[in-house]
Design a protein around this motif. Sequence first.
Motif, PDB file in Angstrom:
ATOM      1  N   ASN A 235      -6.724  11.257   5.888  1.00 33.47           N
ATOM      2  CA  ASN A 235      -8.088  11.552   6.303  1.00 33.47           C
ATOM      3  C   ASN A 235      -8.103  12.078   7.739  1.00 33.47           C
ATOM      4  O   ASN A 235      -8.823  13.029   8.063  1.00 33.47           O
TER       5      ASN A 235
ATOM      6  N   GLY B 296       0.832  -1.204   0.000  1.00 35.44           N
ATOM      7  CA  GLY B 296       0.000   0.000   0.000  1.00 35.44           C
ATOM      8  C   GLY B 296       0.859   1.243   0.000  1.00 35.44           C
ATOM      9  O   GLY B 296       2.025   1.214   0.396  1.00 35.44           O
TER      10      GLY B 296
ATOM     11  N   THR C  16      -9.572   9.722   1.228  1.00 34.12           N
ATOM     12  CA  THR C  16      -9.732   8.270   1.096  1.00 34.12           C
ATOM     13  C   THR C  16      -8.569   7.483   1.689  1.00 34.12           C
ATOM     14  O   THR C  16      -8.642   6.269   1.801  1.00 34.12           O
ATOM     15  N   GLN C  17      -7.498   8.163   2.100  1.00 37.54           N
ATOM     16  CA  GLN C  17      -6.358   7.491   2.710  1.00 37.54           C
ATOM     17  C   GLN C  17      -6.417   7.670   4.227  1.00 37.54           C
ATOM     18  O   GLN C  17      -6.553   8.787   4.708  1.00 37.54           O
TER      19      GLN C  17
ATOM     20  N   ARG D  35       5.598  -0.201   1.213  1.00 40.62           N
ATOM     21  CA  ARG D  35       5.024   0.704   0.219  1.00 40.62           C
ATOM     22  C   ARG D  35       5.003   0.023  -1.143  1.00 40.62           C
ATOM     23  O   ARG D  35       5.895  -0.764  -1.475  1.00 40.62           O
TER      24      ARG D  35
ATOM     25  N   PRO E  67      -8.114   2.093  -0.654  1.00 40.16           N
ATOM     26  CA  PRO E  67      -8.477   3.274   0.142  1.00 40.16           C
ATOM     27  C   PRO E  67      -9.879   3.129   0.725  1.00 40.16           C
ATOM     28  O   PRO E  67     -10.605   2.182   0.409  1.00 40.16           O
ATOM     29  N   TYR E  68     -10.254   4.085   1.564  1.00 38.78           N
ATOM     30  CA  TYR E  68     -11.573   4.063   2.191  1.00 38.78           C
ATOM     31  C   TYR E  68     -12.704   4.113   1.156  1.00 38.78           C
ATOM     32  O   TYR E  68     -13.797   3.631   1.393  1.00 38.78           O
TER      33      TYR E  68
ATOM     34  N   GLU F 187      -8.353  12.217  -3.007  1.00 41.49           N
ATOM     35  CA  GLU F 187      -7.023  11.622  -2.847  1.00 41.49           C
ATOM     36  C   GLU F 187      -6.550  11.694  -1.398  1.00 41.49           C
ATOM     37  O   GLU F 187      -5.816  10.825  -0.930  1.00 41.49           O
TER      38      GLU F 187
ATOM     39  N   TYR G 115      -1.643   4.534   3.926  1.00 44.88           N
ATOM     40  CA  TYR G 115      -2.784   3.681   3.578  1.00 44.88           C
ATOM     41  C   TYR G 115      -3.266   2.825   4.744  1.00 44.88           C
ATOM     42  O   TYR G 115      -4.248   2.105   4.616  1.00 44.88           O
TER      43      TYR G 115
END
Length: 949
Positions: free
Chosen positions: A482, A277, A477-478, A390, A412-413, A474, A281
Amino acid sequence: MEIKLERPNSVWTKPVKLQPKLFKEIAKFIMNLGCHRYDKLPEDIMGIISEIGFKDSNSEKGWVLISGAIIRSTIMLIIENKSSVLEENIVTDELEEQINTVLENEESFINYNFFENPKNSNLINAIKPIIRDFFSLFKFENDITAENLCNRFPSYFVFGLIEEWNSRSDYYKSLEEEVNKISPFDEAGKKEKGWIMYYSWMQKHIDEPMFSESFSLKQVYVPLRAYYKVEVDNKIEEYYDENYQVNYHKVVVDLEKALEEWINSQDKNDSIRIISGGPGYGKSSFLKIFAAKLSERNDMKILFIPLHQFKMRDDLEDALKVYIKDNEFLNQNPLDMGEKLLIIFDGLDELAMQGKALAELANQFIDEIIYKVGSKNAIQKNIQVMVSGRDVIIQKNEHKFRSRGQILNILPYYIQVEEKENTKRIKNNDDKFIDNNGLLSCDQRHDWWSKYGKVKGKDYKGLPELLSSDELDEITTQPLLNYLIALSYERGKIDFSENPNLNEIYNDLLEAVYLREYEDGRLHTSIRDMEQKNFFRVLEEIAIASWHGNGRTASVKEIKDRVDSCKINNIFNEFKSEAEKGVISLLTSFYFRKYGNTSDGDETFEFTHKSFGEYLTARRILTYIYQFDKNLKQRYRDYDDGGWDEKECLIKWVKLFGAKEIDEDLIKFIKNEICIALNRKLYNFEELQNSIVILINYTIKNGLPMDETPINTYFQKSKHAQNAEKSLFIILGLISASTSKISEIKWEDEYTFGDWISRLQGQRRGAIIPLLRHLNNLNIKMMCLDLRDFYAANLSYSNLKGASLYNACLIMANLREADLEGANLRDANLHKADLFKANLRDANLQQANLRESILLEADLRGAVLRGAVLRGVVLRGADLSGTDLRGADLSGADLSGVDLRGVDLRGVDLREVDLRGVDLRGAKLRGAKLREAKLRREDIKLKVNDIMN
């Protein structure tokens, strides 16, 4: 582990009764701490018990044990939030009476059930409301803080209980004798006790505060989803196509369930899982939560290893032994225990080993795991391993893991998907998902914000509407980003309707941590002397020291050496002075924290997340670039009266950039910082660009002044020089992208650029090479670049007039608006290259592979494309006047709006091409293949006798 204890008629069945001044003594200790902060409690903390006045009978020793656990847990919880305590006059009389009433209840026993599961015991459930009221007496700045601390109390209590027993084992010896010489925490002796303590630490770890919050990761955690790739069946003839690429579908899974199924399968031939990820993430958060959950099982051992704390050696088993030896809880290598074992290695991208690049080290580490696990499992031991990292690092090793589901990529979320052909596709993307359980239908941001609102005392039903924009997706959603955007959103200083970049959010949070600004606008009283710019400067230099090391941690010595070299000792001394007053505990808890010691005993600090260090490093890098420009101009203007000449600048450049190669993650932050400076007009970027060109020109002519640096060995000098030269091009590319100006570099001859790139590029170790991604806006006309590897390179807006790129690899290269007039691209591979608005006038593209490339609005007048492969190419709006396309393959190409009047199309493959509306008047079409092409005779004026199928 079950602890088989009888219920004797002494301490274990005696109703527990605390002496009346316990809370009072705890409160007094807290207030006497002042601004000090502890990762562990001082050794003399248990002096509080002697103040209370316990005797030495076994029944009262039992109470000392419980009291010690309450003291340790409550004090640590309050210390973690000490900076937000508003009340110092704590009156506990009423609570002392309440807790005694509860503990005198006949059901309050310390018995077998208590030690089997102390976290959920009747005793803990009974005293939790009183503990919450005790926390409330401190009047924390946020009313919800006491509730959050109380919810975290059980995990801290269990850890404190075991810690108390272990710290005073001699004192509790008579208790062991009274329960048949079996300690509640010593069933299997000293070795097993270590594992109990270690698992208790795992449970406490996920209940520790997130950054400087009163709540923990566990309280806001949202389960993650992931996918693994499965190959899609392709037509057999496609496998023999030289440009064949494997197509995949992505199977969506619940990450925790998928891993539990794998663990339970106990397949020795499938013993490794990779968790991939991007930064932020949630890889580490997931693994911590997952490890803590698994630690409650009795059928296996769990070992969680953050790789930035792992001293990598040539032999993995030796490195593991060293790690176990340094662990404060464990005293036996689990590989030697013969039990089922799961080892979780977190952070493949954070490995560090002297003299080895990350890519090489990660490759070696993965190979070692595959070999060791295979050999261990071959002799009946069941070992399973999980590794996270990563995505960029994982991708370089994914060919080693071919089993279905071995690599799990965190999602992602939220992703926008649309149903198509029994799959789900990301909006505006070709990624295809198989989601049989409908997991992608849930926007997990709403779940997270709901939990966040609960622990913050806010009524969030889901993601706030102001943050629900495509531009902010972008970030929101992480998981990590977030959370950061939530902090910034509540602070209210950023206008999110303007779509800020990540650096602006980090800057806002850094200022918030410094100012300690709350809803009532109160400024924290302990911040008096240290200016904000000086504090930021020290943080940035710490970040540079960390970047030069392993990217996350820095020792006090490394920081001091950095400070000395920058000649900011006075600022650093001010920083240390504020640290002694406790200000550092307020200002650094968000960004970095104390982390252990080096092998030499030197104290070290680590960034709470690697990206924080990358952001601060980017800030400092841009400031240094401005200083290079300013001092270089001053020397040109004043000659010997000040500033730095090219040589002095480059010595400092090597000091800054030589120790570590710039990677894509750091580049993102530098790019964002440039955008901010550009918008605020902080610097003249054209002058910055010119100064870097001057430094490159000096380096071309004289080389880097490596003899003037303190680096001793030839190998290290060579490595530092290579990193420094790469950074010159990368920084130049980033700045020139903002100015849209061509960098006029003085190359010595037509081979200089190619030689330099060849030397700096070295052996390719993956698809992405940062250097090649920043060769934009260069004047490299007439350069000889034959057979050069420019895979995925960015040469956009560069001047390549007359350049020779014969047989060059330009697959997926970015050549947008590049000037390739008269260039020799014969036999070049431009598969999927971006040539939007490129100038290819009179270019030689014979036999070139342009399959699926973008030639939208490109100028191809007079270009020679004889025998070129243009299958699936996008040519909308391109100018092909006078182009020689004889024998070219244009099947499936997009020719919308293309003017092909008079173009030589003899023998051209135009099958399946939509030619409706295309003007082919005067075109030479003899031998052209038009089968299945879409034609409208009323729009296309063709001479039938010119078309031969």
